[in-house]
Design a protein around this motif. Structure first.
Motif, PDB file in Angstrom:
ATOM      1  N   VAL A 101       0.867  -1.187   0.000  1.00 46.24           N
ATOM      2  CA  VAL A 101       0.000   0.000   0.000  1.00 46.24           C
ATOM      3  C   VAL A 101       0.903   1.236   0.000  1.00 46.24           C
ATOM      4  CG1 VAL A 101      -1.747   1.318   1.210  1.00 46.24           C
ATOM      5  CG2 VAL A 101      -1.852  -1.169   1.223  1.00 46.24           C
ATOM      6  N   VAL A 102       0.666   2.136  -0.937  1.00 48.99           N
ATOM      7  CA  VAL A 102       1.423   3.385  -1.030  1.00 48.99           C
ATOM      8  C   VAL A 102       0.434   4.542  -0.870  1.00 48.99           C
ATOM      9  CG1 VAL A 102       2.888   4.858  -2.458  1.00 48.99           C
ATOM     10  CG2 VAL A 102       3.179   2.372  -2.499  1.00 48.99           C
ATOM     11  N   LEU A 141       5.327  10.806   0.906  1.00 42.74           N
ATOM     12  CA  LEU A 141       5.071   9.589   0.135  1.00 42.74           C
ATOM     13  C   LEU A 141       5.457   8.418   1.027  1.00 42.74           C
ATOM     14  CD1 LEU A 141       4.293   8.386  -2.653  1.00 42.74           C
ATOM     15  CD2 LEU A 141       6.736   8.355  -3.185  1.00 42.74           C
ATOM     16  N   ARG A 142       4.502   7.497   1.305  1.00 40.64           N
ATOM     17  CA  ARG A 142       4.742   6.400   2.241  1.00 40.64           C
ATOM     18  C   ARG A 142       4.368   5.069   1.616  1.00 40.64           C
ATOM     19  NH1 ARG A 142       2.165   9.344   7.601  1.00 40.64           N
ATOM     20  NH2 ARG A 142       3.997  10.529   8.171  1.00 40.64           N
ATOM     21  N   ARG A 143       5.025   4.017   2.132  1.00 45.73           N
ATOM     22  CA  ARG A 143       4.755   2.675   1.629  1.00 45.73           C
ATOM     23  C   ARG A 143       4.648   1.698   2.793  1.00 45.73           C
ATOM     24  NH1 ARG A 143       9.259  -0.532  -1.797  1.00 45.73           N
ATOM     25  NH2 ARG A 143      10.303  -0.222   0.189  1.00 45.73           N
ATOM     26  N   VAL A 201       7.685   2.666   5.505  1.00 45.80           N
ATOM     27  CA  VAL A 201       8.848   3.403   5.027  1.00 45.80           C
ATOM     28  C   VAL A 201       8.397   4.804   4.629  1.00 45.80           C
ATOM     29  CG1 VAL A 201      10.724   3.471   3.355  1.00 45.80           C
ATOM     30  CG2 VAL A 201       9.881   1.269   4.206  1.00 45.80           C
ATOM     31  N   THR A 202       9.106   5.829   5.094  1.00 48.60           N
ATOM     32  CA  THR A 202       8.730   7.205   4.806  1.00 48.60           C
ATOM     33  C   THR A 202       9.836   7.879   4.006  1.00 48.60           C
ATOM     34  OG1 THR A 202       7.499   7.369   6.891  1.00 48.60           O
ATOM     35  CG2 THR A 202       8.075   9.429   5.810  1.00 48.60           C
ATOM     36  N   TRP A 203       9.440   8.491   2.908  1.00 48.30           N
ATOM     37  CA  TRP A 203      10.375   9.283   2.127  1.00 48.30           C
ATOM     38  C   TRP A 203      10.029  10.764   2.282  1.00 48.30           C
ATOM     39  CZ3 TRP A 203       8.274   4.747   0.476  1.00 48.30           C
ATOM     40  CH2 TRP A 203       9.156   3.726   0.074  1.00 48.30           C
ATOM     41  N   SER A 212       8.432  -3.279  -4.849  1.00 51.75           N
ATOM     42  CA  SER A 212       7.919  -4.269  -3.908  1.00 51.75           C
ATOM     43  C   SER A 212       7.380  -5.503  -4.625  1.00 51.75           C
ATOM     44  CB  SER A 212       6.806  -3.643  -3.052  1.00 51.75           C
ATOM     45  OG  SER A 212       5.714  -3.276  -3.875  1.00 51.75           O
ATOM     46  N   GLY A 213       7.589  -5.550  -5.975  1.00 56.14           N
ATOM     47  CA  GLY A 213       7.165  -6.728  -6.740  1.00 56.14           C
ATOM     48  C   GLY A 213       5.770  -6.642  -7.299  1.00 56.14           C
TER      49      GLY A 213
END
Length: 597
Positions: free
Chosen positions: A53-54, A66-68, A77-79, A127-128
């Motif tokens: 999920v992004v 932008l997060r994933r 993970v946070t960018w 993430s594939g």
């Protein structure tokens, strides 16, 4: 939720319960919709086929985050966006219209076309994920967000439709939650604004001094509203001039004042702001060419500038300027700035009108009293006048000294009330008595003539008065006294003994045929005659005691020099007074040896 050996979630959480939990988190538990992200990932990752999920959010100024989240449960993970744009060099898309419905679609991440979607593509493919369900939706005007569900295969049509529906439901919850958060913030902001404006009004209304009010306006606003503030007023020449300056950096105040006074760019901006009913706000390129935001100024770099007209009672008095050194959203609240400017303008206009009125009252009061006491051989004269009413209406107390040959007449009186009508009666009384006494009319006869004049005109104000005529005699003066309802004068003998001198008679302006009887006494060398109005004796201390009980002692304690006697008595009453706002007039005459003045 349980997990199977492949790291996928077991039986999915019942969706309606999940939506309820998400709704509660979005509308009751967080202060920013961004804080719901972890909940969103927890609810979306268990959906069939979802591996990643992004989420993204951006506004009209640029990217926010932008997060994933991955199904492997390795955390979120946070960018953070860089100066060059989003991670990987992606550009920030335009914001979505505030009234738009969530836009959902199925995206093939392996298509030959350019990476689509541009924001989440690298994160999803990394993430594939081979396919994604995308939902782009507005959170508020100029504030947008998007969610992507990363899938390892193309879903069946029915499965894709279900994922799109659920993603749309999540988007609607996030949008509703954000609206609630914005409403709460707006309410809190209104409360803070209203409290600030109320306090500002109290502070600005606390003084009737124009200069103090102007400085209160600027000091209240810094740093509560902005880092710098300048108040300009139109002068008699029609030009704006700075009258009050405040800056968080004390060293910048003089620079800010000179800049606001002399800089051509600033003058043009102020003129625009004065003409615009709502005021103006300048940011970014709008500040180009101006004196702010450069290393040359002692203050910090200015990010925004606002100019609001000071409008009161249908006219523009000047401008209220704020300098913002940070990108503070408060500069957008033009309503608050306009409200503050309106209150400031009203306070400034009120104090200005008060100052004008005070000058007019002082001018009129001077015309109701003699400009100076005459120099009389054998008498040492003194007079003092104390204004007791803070409203500054013209008072009715008056005094005069009339010289006619060797004869000297002392006059003191009091017209009831204050204001224009009292001033008119005061002028009539004083000038009538002066004219009569200059023609040699005796005190009692002068009072009778004045009484007929007042009753003949139907005057609504009664007047008290006292007239004492002094005629030179060996070793002092022969005195003739007549009174009309006025407090009796004191005579302080040379040895310090103090006594009242009776002067009975009816008030002036009440009974047309009232008669006034004179009385006579001797004023020897060294004796002092003290005439006063009731404002002196009616001054009250905190315990309610009147100064009348102390007046004789105060007269007895007068200094040897008669030139300061009146001021000494007024000062003694003022120090004693805790209550009582009546005006006070005192007139004294000390008999001296012939040949002295």
């Amino acid at each position: 939720m349980s997990r199977d050996d492949g790291g996928r979630t077991g039986p999915p959480v019942e969706w309606q319960r999940a939506l309820h939990l998400l709704w509660r988190a979005a509308t009751a538990e967080v202060q920013d919709v961004t804080g719901v992200a972890e909940h969103v990932y927890d609810f979306l990752l268990p959906l069939p086929g979802v591996g990643t999920v992004v989420g993204a959010r951006w506004d009209d100024r640029g990217p926010l985050y932008l997060r994933r989240g991955r199904a492997a449960r390795d955390g979120v993970v946070t960018w953070l966006p860089s100066d060059d744009g989003w991670p990987g060099g992606q550009t920030c898309p335009d914001t979505v219209a505030a009234d738009a419905v969530p836009a959902v679609r199925l995206v093939d991440l392996g298509a030959a076309a350019p990476v689509d979607p541009p924001l989440a593509g690298p994160s999803l493919r990394g993430s594939g994920a081979a396919w994604a369900v995308e939902c782009v939706f507005p959170l508020a005007p100029g504030d947008s967000a998007a969610l992507w569900l990363g899938l390892d295969r193309r879903p069946a049509d029915e499965e894709a439709a279900a994922l799109q529906e659920r993603l749309t439901q999540v988007a609607e919850i996030l949008r509703a939650g954000n609206e609630r958060i914005l409403e709460i913030r707006a309410h809190e902001k209104r409360q803070v604004r209203d409290a600030f404006l109320a306090e500002a009004s109290l502070q600005m209304d606390a003084s009737l001094d124009a200069r103090e009010t102007l400085h209160r306006v600027s000091r209240l606003a810094v740093p509560a509203v902005a880092e710098g503030c300048v108040v300009h007023l139109f002068g008699e020449d029609g030009r704006l001039a700075p009258v009050a300056t405040a800056h968080v950096a004390a060293s910048a105040q003089s620079w800010l004042t000179s800049t606001a006074r002399d800089d051509p760019w600033m003058k043009a901006v102020l003129s625009r702001g004065a003409e615009d009913r709502e005021g103006i706000v300048l940011r970014g390129d709008d500040l180009t060419g101006g004196p702010f935001g450069t290393p040359a100024g002692p203050g910090g770099p200015v990010q925004a500038l606002s100019v609001s007209p000071l409008r009161a009672r249908g006219r523009v008095l000047g401008t209220l300027t704020f300098l913002y050194e940070s990108a503070d959203a408060g500069v957008r609240d033009l309503r608050m700035l306009s409200d503050l400017a309106g209150r400031a303008a009203l306070a400034i206009d009120t104090t200005t009108l008060y100052e004008q009125r005070r000058r007019h009252v002082q001018m009129l009061q001077r015309h109701l009293l003699p400009r100076a006491l005459p120099e009389v051989e054998g008498l040492e004269l003194s007079a003092a006048y104390h204004v007791g009413d803070p409203s500054l209406d013209v008072g009715g107390d008056f005094y005069d000294v009339v010289v006619c040959g060797e004869t000297v007449s002392l006059v003191i009186g009091d017209v009831c009330g204050r204001g224009a009508e009292a001033a008119a009666a005061t002028a009539l009384a004083r000038h009538t008595l002066r004219t009569l006494l200059e023609d040699g009319v005796a005190p009692a006869a002068a009072l009778a003539r004045l009484n007929r004049a007042l009753t003949g005109e139907g005057a609504s104000r009664f007047v008290t008065a006292l007239v004492i005529r002094l005629v030179p005699a060996d070793g002092g003066w022969d005195a003739e006294i007549a009174g009309a309802g006025h407090p009796w004068p004191y005579v302080r003998r040379a040895d310090g003994e103090v006594a009242e001198t009776p002067a009975r008679g009816l008030l002036l302006g009440v009974v047309p045929d009232a008669r006034y009887e004179p009385a006579r006494f001797r004023l020897a060398e060294g004796d002092t005659l003290v005439l006063f109005t009731d404002g002196l004796t009616e001054a009250r201390s905190q315990d309610g005691t009147q100064f009348e009980e102390h007046a004789a002692a105060a007269v007895g304690a007068l200094a040897a020099s008669g030139k300061t006697a009146a001021e000494e008595l007024v000062a003694a009453a003022a120090q004693f007074r805790d209550r009582g706002d009546d005006d006070t007039a005192v007139l004294t005459a000390k008999a001296k040896a012939k040949g002295t003045k």
